[in-house]
Design an enzyme around this catalytic site. Structure first.
Site, short mmCIF file in Angstrom:
data_model
loop_
_atom_site.label_atom_id
_atom_site.label_comp_id
_atom_site.label_asym_id
_atom_site.label_seq_id
_atom_site.Cartn_x
_atom_site.Cartn_y
_atom_site.Cartn_z
N LEU A 137 7.71 5.58 -11.05
CA LEU A 137 8.73 6.13 -11.83
C LEU A 137 8.02 6.75 -13.34
CD1 LEU A 137 11.93 6.47 -12.57
CD2 LEU A 137 11.89 4.35 -13.77
N GLU A 139 6.07 8.56 -16.09
CA GLU A 139 5.21 9.89 -16.02
C GLU A 139 4.58 10.24 -17.59
OE1 GLU A 139 7.33 13.31 -14.87
OE2 GLU A 139 8.12 12.67 -12.99
N ALA A 142 7.20 10.91 -19.70
CA ALA A 142 8.55 10.18 -19.70
C ALA A 142 8.19 8.69 -18.96
CB ALA A 142 8.90 10.87 -18.42
N ILE A 169 1.06 3.58 -12.35
CA ILE A 169 1.66 3.09 -11.37
C ILE A 169 0.81 1.77 -10.63
CG2 ILE A 169 2.49 3.58 -8.81
CD1 ILE A 169 3.83 4.92 -11.21
N GLN A 347 -5.27 -20.35 -31.29
CA GLN A 347 -5.82 -20.73 -32.80
C GLN A 347 -6.16 -22.13 -32.67
OE1 GLN A 347 -5.74 -18.60 -34.94
NE2 GLN A 347 -6.41 -19.76 -37.21
N GLY A 350 -9.91 -22.66 -31.87
CA GLY A 350 -10.95 -22.04 -32.84
C GLY A 350 -11.96 -21.08 -31.86
N GLY A 351 -13.14 -21.11 -32.15
CA GLY A 351 -14.10 -20.18 -31.43
C GLY A 351 -14.02 -20.02 -30.21
N GLU A 374 8.61 -2.07 -17.98
CA GLU A 374 10.25 -2.27 -17.54
C GLU A 374 11.09 -2.52 -18.88
OE1 GLU A 374 10.94 -4.97 -14.22
OE2 GLU A 374 8.98 -4.88 -13.54
N GLU A 378 11.98 -2.78 -27.89
CA GLU A 378 12.64 -1.92 -28.72
C GLU A 378 13.91 -1.52 -27.88
OE1 GLU A 378 9.79 -1.72 -28.62
OE2 GLU A 378 8.80 -2.17 -30.84
C1 FAD Z 1 0.28 -2.71 -17.29
C2 FAD Z 1 1.50 -1.66 -16.96
C3 FAD Z 1 2.09 -1.45 -15.69
C4 FAD Z 1 2.81 -0.58 -15.33
N1 FAD Z 1 3.62 -0.37 -14.26
C5 FAD Z 1 4.39 0.52 -13.83
C6 FAD Z 1 4.77 0.63 -12.49
O1 FAD Z 1 4.30 0.20 -11.73
N2 FAD Z 1 5.76 1.89 -12.16
C7 FAD Z 1 6.13 2.61 -13.31
O2 FAD Z 1 6.83 3.46 -13.00
N3 FAD Z 1 5.71 2.41 -14.54
C8 FAD Z 1 4.99 1.57 -14.71
N4 FAD Z 1 4.55 1.19 -16.12
C9 FAD Z 1 4.99 2.28 -17.11
C10 FAD Z 1 5.87 1.29 -18.09
O3 FAD Z 1 7.19 1.19 -17.74
C11 FAD Z 1 5.91 2.36 -19.39
O4 FAD Z 1 4.71 2.08 -20.08
C12 FAD Z 1 6.98 2.03 -20.51
O5 FAD Z 1 8.10 2.48 -20.04
C13 FAD Z 1 6.75 2.65 -21.80
O6 FAD Z 1 6.66 3.98 -21.53
P1 FAD Z 1 5.25 4.91 -22.12
O7 FAD Z 1 4.22 4.15 -21.89
O8 FAD Z 1 5.21 6.20 -21.96
O9 FAD Z 1 5.71 4.56 -23.64
P2 FAD Z 1 6.51 5.41 -24.90
O10 FAD Z 1 8.02 5.73 -23.99
O11 FAD Z 1 5.89 6.42 -25.55
O12 FAD Z 1 6.99 4.36 -25.80
C14 FAD Z 1 5.99 4.04 -26.66
C15 FAD Z 1 6.65 2.84 -27.59
O13 FAD Z 1 7.82 3.42 -28.39
C16 FAD Z 1 8.60 2.25 -28.66
N5 FAD Z 1 9.93 2.78 -28.26
C17 FAD Z 1 10.43 3.07 -27.36
N6 FAD Z 1 12.05 3.57 -27.53
C18 FAD Z 1 12.18 3.45 -28.69
C19 FAD Z 1 13.25 3.80 -29.35
N7 FAD Z 1 14.43 4.45 -28.76
N8 FAD Z 1 13.15 3.64 -30.70
C20 FAD Z 1 12.06 3.13 -31.30
N9 FAD Z 1 11.05 2.79 -30.66
C21 FAD Z 1 11.17 3.02 -29.27
C22 FAD Z 1 8.38 1.18 -28.03
O14 FAD Z 1 7.44 0.25 -28.87
C23 FAD Z 1 7.33 1.76 -26.96
O15 FAD Z 1 6.40 0.70 -26.72
C24 FAD Z 1 3.63 0.15 -16.53
C25 FAD Z 1 2.93 0.12 -17.89
C26 FAD Z 1 1.92 -0.75 -18.08
C27 FAD Z 1 1.44 -0.76 -19.37
#
Ligand code: FAD
Length: 391
Positions: A137, A139, A142, A169, A347, A350-351, A374, A378
């Site tokens: 999902l 990008e 996105a 992904i 914590q 310790g080390g 997921e 926020e």
């Molecule tokens: C280890 C890992 C595995 C993943 N696996 C998958 C997968 O299998 N398939 C898939 O499709 N995706 C996957 N993802 C993607 C994941 O769903 C996204 O990383 C997540 O949705 C956040 O999108 P972004 O990384 O683009 O962060 P951004 O959208 O840039 O967000 C950055 C930060 O902005 C803050 N934020 C977001 N919305 C708001 C708001 N409205 N107001 C204020 N602050 C906000 C949050 O703190 C967020 O962490 C994975 C991510 C990770 C790290």
């Protein structure tokens, strides 16, 4: 029931759930999951999926089908079972939890929106561990704002042609197929997205880059370049893919809370064992009231997470109404709380707590991403507020 399993007495569960949790716990011990060799995470995940399939645990990741032909344990996905399994696996090894979770999340869009032909083709092999799925999902531009996704699917006769990227992904480069969400209407925002099953060997689908993260697991950036997918591989209806993605996440988001709970329980167990034997100032660490106060806080945090998690799962399974708000609360509280619990226990070490690959150091890294994927914390807050403000 021992203290470790006392939550199984709660009225959210029936006896089948209790047997499931205790049976899986014994299986994890028999498999010696805590000592898993995960130097190569791709090989380790493949091995784990096969073992989980042989053990029958992946049957909880798919529905049963009319005559049991899809291999699932229940007619519909059972949230309490998914949560109990993830909590238990999470206590033993984060990669075991990951391998299990992805069998469900990766195939969830087929379970919820696939035609009978697609369900019959893919789901039994998920339940047995013969195929590995992925959910594609996000990008580069996105993530939280997923409705902004730009990967396109253009109709061409009885095929769709996919172009664009998908990132973060999980199971990227390991999966046998991907459930991909792509734009089928450039001007319709979230109402212009459709979902497709894309086999990993489809020409035009390329693993552009493997991504290494602080808690290693299979993860990749995918590239679609004139990738032709049969129209029959569409999941759900044309332009209804966003809803399908949200429905899929709705089922599995609660289980992220459960995984975090499992990590926190493991941290508590590590902390109790350590504090009971670490000598200092003529006694052991657990003799100090400051340490006891920490354990009091930790135990209450864990029960809070467990209550919220299993309430949300129960609402989804039994109450017969939307669990959006309860699930968001569970995901937010359990993941944030587990991070705090693990840090507090680290914590005490310790080390030793920061020695690479010590159990508590691993947990410290393992928990971090759960507060982001997921739906970041926020985003969960906004979901809870939106539901409240609806009145
Ligand atoms: C280890 C890992 C595995 C993943 N696996 C998958 C997968 O299998 N398939 C898939 O499709 N995706 C996957 N993802 C993607 C994941 O769903 C996204 O990383 C997540 O949705 C956040 O999108 P972004 O990384 O683009 O962060 P951004 O959208 O840039 O967000 C950055 C930060 O902005 C803050 N934020 C977001 N919305 C708001 C708001 N409205 N107001 C204020 N602050 C906000 C949050 O703190 C967020 O962490 C994975 C991510 C990770 C790290």
């Amino acid at each position: 029931m021992s203290r470790e399993f006392s939550h199984l007495e709660w009225p959210f569960f029936d006896d089948a759930h209790r047997d499931l949790a205790l049976g899986l716990d014994q299986w994890c011990k028999d498999q010696n999951l805590s000592a898993l060799d995960d130097a190569d995470v791709y090989a380790a995940c493949r091995d784990l999926v096969q073992r989980l399939g042989s053990g029958g645990w992946l049957r909880y990741c798919v529905p049963a089908g009319k005559d049991g032909e899809l291999g699932g344990r229940h007619p519909q996905l059972d949230s309490r079972s998914l949560c109990l399994i993830r909590e238990t696996l999470g206590r033993y090894h984060s990669l075991a939890d990951f391998a299990f979770a992805m069998q469900g999340l990766g195939s969830g869009a087929i379970s919820l929106g696939g035609t009978d032909a697609l369900k019959n083709h893919y789901l039994l092999s998920i339940a047995t561990g013969q195929r590995i799925p992925a959910f594609a999902l996000s990008e580069p531009e996105a993530g939280s704002d997923v409705a902004a996704l730009a990967c396109t699917a253009r109709v061409d006769g009885d095929h769709y042609v996919l172009n664009g990227h998908k990132t973060w992904i999980s199971n990227g480069g390991l999966a046998d197929f991907y459930c991909v969400f792509a734009r089928t209407d450039a001007n319709a925002g979230s109402r212009g997205i459709s979902a497709f099953v894309v086999d990993a060997d489809t020409p035009g689908l390329e693993i552009q880059e493997r991504i290494e993260v602080m808690s290693p697991h299979p993860l990749a950036l995918l590239r679609f370049d004139q990738c032709r997918v049969p129209a029959a591989n569409m999941l759900g209806e044309l332009n209804q893919g966003f809803k399908l993605a949200m429905r899929t996440l709705d089922v599995f988001r609660c289980s992220v809370a459960a995984a975090a709970l499992g990590f926190a329980r493991r941290a508590l167990a590590e902390g109790l064992a350590h504090a009971g034997k670490r000598k200092m100032f003529g006694q052991v660490l657990s003799d100090f009231q400051l340490t006891q106060a920490a354990f009091g806080d930790i135990a209450a945090e864990i029960d809070q997470s467990a209550l919220l998690t299993y309430r949300a799962a129960w609402v989804r399974d039994v109450a017969g109404r939307s669990s959006t708000s309860e699930t968001a609360m569970a995901k937010m509280v359990s993941t944030e709380s587990a991070q705090w619990v693990i840090d507090r226990v680290l914590q005490m070490f310790g080390g030793q707590g920061v020695v690479a690959n010590a159990p508590i150091e691993r947990l410290y890294r393992d928990i971090r991403a759960l507060r982001i994927y997921e739906g970041a914390t926020e985003v969960q807050k906004l979901i809870i507020a939106r539901e409240l403000l609806k009145g």
